[in-house]
Design a protein around this motif. Structure first.
Motif, PDB file in Angstrom:
ATOM      1  N   TYR A 172      50.842 119.497 -35.106  1.00 18.42           N
ATOM      2  CA  TYR A 172      51.684 118.762 -34.157  1.00 18.42           C
ATOM      3  C   TYR A 172      51.227 119.109 -32.751  1.00 18.42           C
ATOM      4  O   TYR A 172      50.893 120.262 -32.461  1.00 18.42           O
ATOM      5  N   GLY A 173      51.215 118.119 -31.867  1.00 19.41           N
ATOM      6  CA  GLY A 173      50.836 118.365 -30.488  1.00 19.41           C
ATOM      7  C   GLY A 173      51.637 117.507 -29.539  1.00 19.41           C
ATOM      8  O   GLY A 173      52.117 116.425 -29.899  1.00 19.41           O
ATOM      9  N   GLN A 174      51.799 117.999 -28.315  1.00 21.59           N
ATOM     10  CA  GLN A 174      52.574 117.277 -27.304  1.00 21.59           C
ATOM     11  C   GLN A 174      51.946 117.532 -25.942  1.00 21.59           C
ATOM     12  O   GLN A 174      51.584 118.667 -25.621  1.00 21.59           O
ATOM     13  N   TRP A 188      53.671 110.986 -21.584  1.00 20.18           N
ATOM     14  CA  TRP A 188      54.278 111.979 -22.474  1.00 20.18           C
ATOM     15  C   TRP A 188      53.989 111.527 -23.896  1.00 20.18           C
ATOM     16  O   TRP A 188      54.527 110.531 -24.359  1.00 20.18           O
ATOM     17  N   ILE A 189      53.123 112.268 -24.572  1.00 22.86           N
ATOM     18  CA  ILE A 189      52.617 111.868 -25.886  1.00 22.86           C
ATOM     19  C   ILE A 189      52.901 112.978 -26.896  1.00 22.86           C
ATOM     20  O   ILE A 189      52.743 114.161 -26.596  1.00 22.86           O
ATOM     21  N   ALA A 190      53.293 112.592 -28.103  1.00 23.44           N
ATOM     22  CA  ALA A 190      53.417 113.532 -29.211  1.00 23.44           C
ATOM     23  C   ALA A 190      52.699 112.948 -30.419  1.00 23.44           C
ATOM     24  O   ALA A 190      52.837 111.759 -30.721  1.00 23.44           O
ATOM     25  N   LEU A 191      51.901 113.776 -31.085  1.00 21.03           N
ATOM     26  CA  LEU A 191      51.184 113.362 -32.290  1.00 21.03           C
ATOM     27  C   LEU A 191      51.424 114.390 -33.384  1.00 21.03           C
ATOM     28  O   LEU A 191      51.540 115.582 -33.111  1.00 21.03           O
ATOM     29  N   VAL A 199      49.323 110.603 -36.215  1.00 23.49           N
ATOM     30  CA  VAL A 199      50.133 109.448 -35.862  1.00 23.49           C
ATOM     31  C   VAL A 199      51.135 109.842 -34.796  1.00 23.49           C
ATOM     32  O   VAL A 199      51.354 111.025 -34.519  1.00 23.49           O
ATOM     33  N   GLU A 200      51.758 108.853 -34.188  1.00 19.77           N
ATOM     34  CA  GLU A 200      52.752 109.107 -33.161  1.00 19.77           C
ATOM     35  C   GLU A 200      53.882 109.949 -33.723  1.00 19.77           C
ATOM     36  O   GLU A 200      54.415 109.678 -34.800  1.00 19.77           O
ATOM     37  N   GLY A 201      54.237 111.012 -33.015  1.00 16.69           N
ATOM     38  CA  GLY A 201      55.288 111.910 -33.457  1.00 16.69           C
ATOM     39  C   GLY A 201      56.492 111.856 -32.539  1.00 16.69           C
ATOM     40  O   GLY A 201      56.485 111.184 -31.499  1.00 16.69           O
ATOM     41  N   LYS A 202      57.538 112.561 -32.919  1.00 20.65           N
ATOM     42  CA  LYS A 202      58.749 112.647 -32.109  1.00 20.65           C
ATOM     43  C   LYS A 202      58.530 113.597 -30.932  1.00 20.65           C
ATOM     44  O   LYS A 202      57.758 114.552 -31.016  1.00 20.65           O
ATOM     45  N   LEU A 203      59.213 113.315 -29.839  1.00 17.95           N
ATOM     46  CA  LEU A 203      59.186 114.210 -28.684  1.00 17.95           C
ATOM     47  C   LEU A 203      60.214 115.307 -28.934  1.00 17.95           C
ATOM     48  O   LEU A 203      61.407 115.139 -28.697  1.00 17.95           O
ATOM     49  N   LEU A 204      59.744 116.429 -29.453  1.00 15.84           N
ATOM     50  CA  LEU A 204      60.609 117.505 -29.918  1.00 15.84           C
ATOM     51  C   LEU A 204      60.664 118.668 -28.935  1.00 15.84           C
ATOM     52  O   LEU A 204      59.762 118.856 -28.123  1.00 15.84           O
TER      53      LEU A 204
END
Length: 440
Positions: A172-174, A188-191, A199-204
């Motif tokens: 996971y990366g942000q 602001w990107i989360a993968l 794939v696109e992930g949640k902004l955690l």
């Protein structure tokens, strides 16, 4: 039989049962909204033929399936051949079958949509539904209403983060980029890893390395004790004993640590001994408890928040946060850092990345950077062993008149070991150098 009364009674029974069984999600449930077929009416659910769905996953109870279309999920009744819900969830999963005292059979599904999570109860007889929704405390934001996003910057962050995750076997990366002058959000990107792809992930919210926050929090205290970056201190060979078999150790204590250094040298080498000695003079008997808290307690934050706080502490007496609504920001006054303390912080954060600073060997060559790397080891919940590693960076550039604030997190297995140099060469320097050229 009064049909409306039966429907009302059935749905009220489900609501009460639903609330009773929501403990799977969190200890204390506060429902933001309850949808009982829109006040006991029957919703008209758009019907999508199975052949138009990309995936059909049969549940543990074969009556139902989770169907996927255009990246969204929904609940489908395989016996009645109908969509029970719209196909608009990010996550859907059957987790329980329940039969009430009245003989009403209800199936419960856990669902997520945007920054909300909830539970849907489906009556087995007629597929009437009740849904209970609440904010998901792990999901911190969505960007649908933010008008300051720069599409070119966002795409570059996506591409670089994706490649960096692949090279470091990240899970996971942000990454977040702010305009350092206005405080507005540019990207602001989360993968997250999905099989072999990202794939696109949640902004955690994520665990953040205390090493990032400790240096930033303690350096300005040097001004509070009337100290100077030119003052010299003995770093005790990397081990400072404070009694009761407790000691503060530098990263290189096994090889002899550091001797006498100026405060500037010690801080730009991330000396724990130096930071603790400053805290000791500043807070006396309370120093060790404060040190333990700021270096051991897990810190939860996100890339946008970290970039915003770091940018504000570095430059001014006001913390500026993007609201994510249009182009507005909020501001709060900082009154605990003296101007001299901020000057010291600036000099140390720049010094980390130049001259003999500990990060200088992998700092970008064409732009002066004020920033810091950190690492954090997470623990496996079941047995407490270190299983996961978090790598992070936060910084501004150009250092003398910042144009951008950049923060990122990357989660990965703890083995094999990777250090800050890998994060710099894999992600940070690429973004810093590209953004420097991107300035209009």
């Amino acid at each position: 039989m009064n049909t409306k009364k039966y429907i009302r009674t059935t749905l009220l029974t489900i609501v009460l049962s639903l609330l009773a069984h929501l403990s799977f999600a969190q200890k204390a449930v506060v429902a933001d909204s309850i949808d009982a077929e829109e006040a006991f009416g029957k919703k008209q659910v758009p019907q999508v033929p199975l052949e138009q769905c990309e995936h059909i996953d049969t549940c543990s109870i074969a009556k139902f399936a989770i169907v996927t279309k255009d990246g969204k999920q929904g609940i489908y009744d395989l016996e009645k051949h109908e969509n029970v819900t719209e196909i608009d969830f990010d996550v859907a999963d059957l987790f329980r079958r329940y039969v009430s005292e009245e003989g009403i059979e209800v199936f419960y599904f856990y669902v997520e949509r945007g920054i909300e999570r909830g539970t849907i109860g489906v009556v087995g007889e007629n597929n009437q539904t009740v849904s209970v929704w609440m904010d998901n405390p792990e999901y911190v934001a969505k960007l649908d209403e933010c008008t300051t996003i720069d599409s070119a910057i966002a795409q570059k962050c996506h591409d670089v983060l994706s490649e960096g995750l692949k090279s470091l076997d990240g899970t996971y990366g942000q990454v977040a980029v702010l305009d350092a002058q206005t405080g507005r959000l540019k990207a602001w990107i989360a993968l997250e890893k999905d099989g072999e792809d990202y794939v696109e992930g949640k902004l955690l919210k994520q665990a953040c390395s205390p090493r990032v926050l400790t240096l930033v929090g303690i350096t300005p205290r040097l001004a509070d004790i009337n100290g100077s970056l030119k003052d010299k201190m003995d770093l005790c060979g990397g081990v400072y004993n404070i009694g009761d078999s407790i000691s503060i150790r530098d990263h290189n204590w096994r090889s002899g640590g550091y001797g006498v250094m100026t405060c500037r040298q010690a801080l730009t080498h991330k000396s724990n001994v130096a930071m603790f000695k400053i805290l000791l003079v500043n807070r006396g008997d309370d120093a060790f408890c404060i040190w333990k808290k700021i270096t051991s307690d897990e810190k939860q934050t996100n890339a946008m928040e970290l970039a915003a706080v770091f940018n504000s502490l570095y430059q001014k007496n006001i913390i500026t946060f993007p609201t994510l609504q249009a182009d507005s920001v909020t501001e709060a006054t900082i009154d605990r850092i003296k101007p001299l303390g901020r000057k010291y912080l600036q000099e140390v954060l720049i010094g980390l990345n130049k001259g003999d600073g500990i990060q200088a060997s992998y700092a970008p060559k064409k732009v002066e950077l004020a920033g810091i790397y950190g690492n954090y080891q997470g623990k496996d919940i079941e047995n407490g062993e270190h299983k996961l590693a978090e790598m992070s960076f936060v910084g501004l550039f150009p250092a003398k008149k910042p144009r951008y604030a950049l923060a990122l997190f990357l989660n990965r297995p703890n083995e094999p070991i990777h250090d800050s140099k890998d994060l710099a060469n894999g992600i940070v320097n690429n973004l810093v150098e590209w953004l420097t050229k991107h300035v209009q």
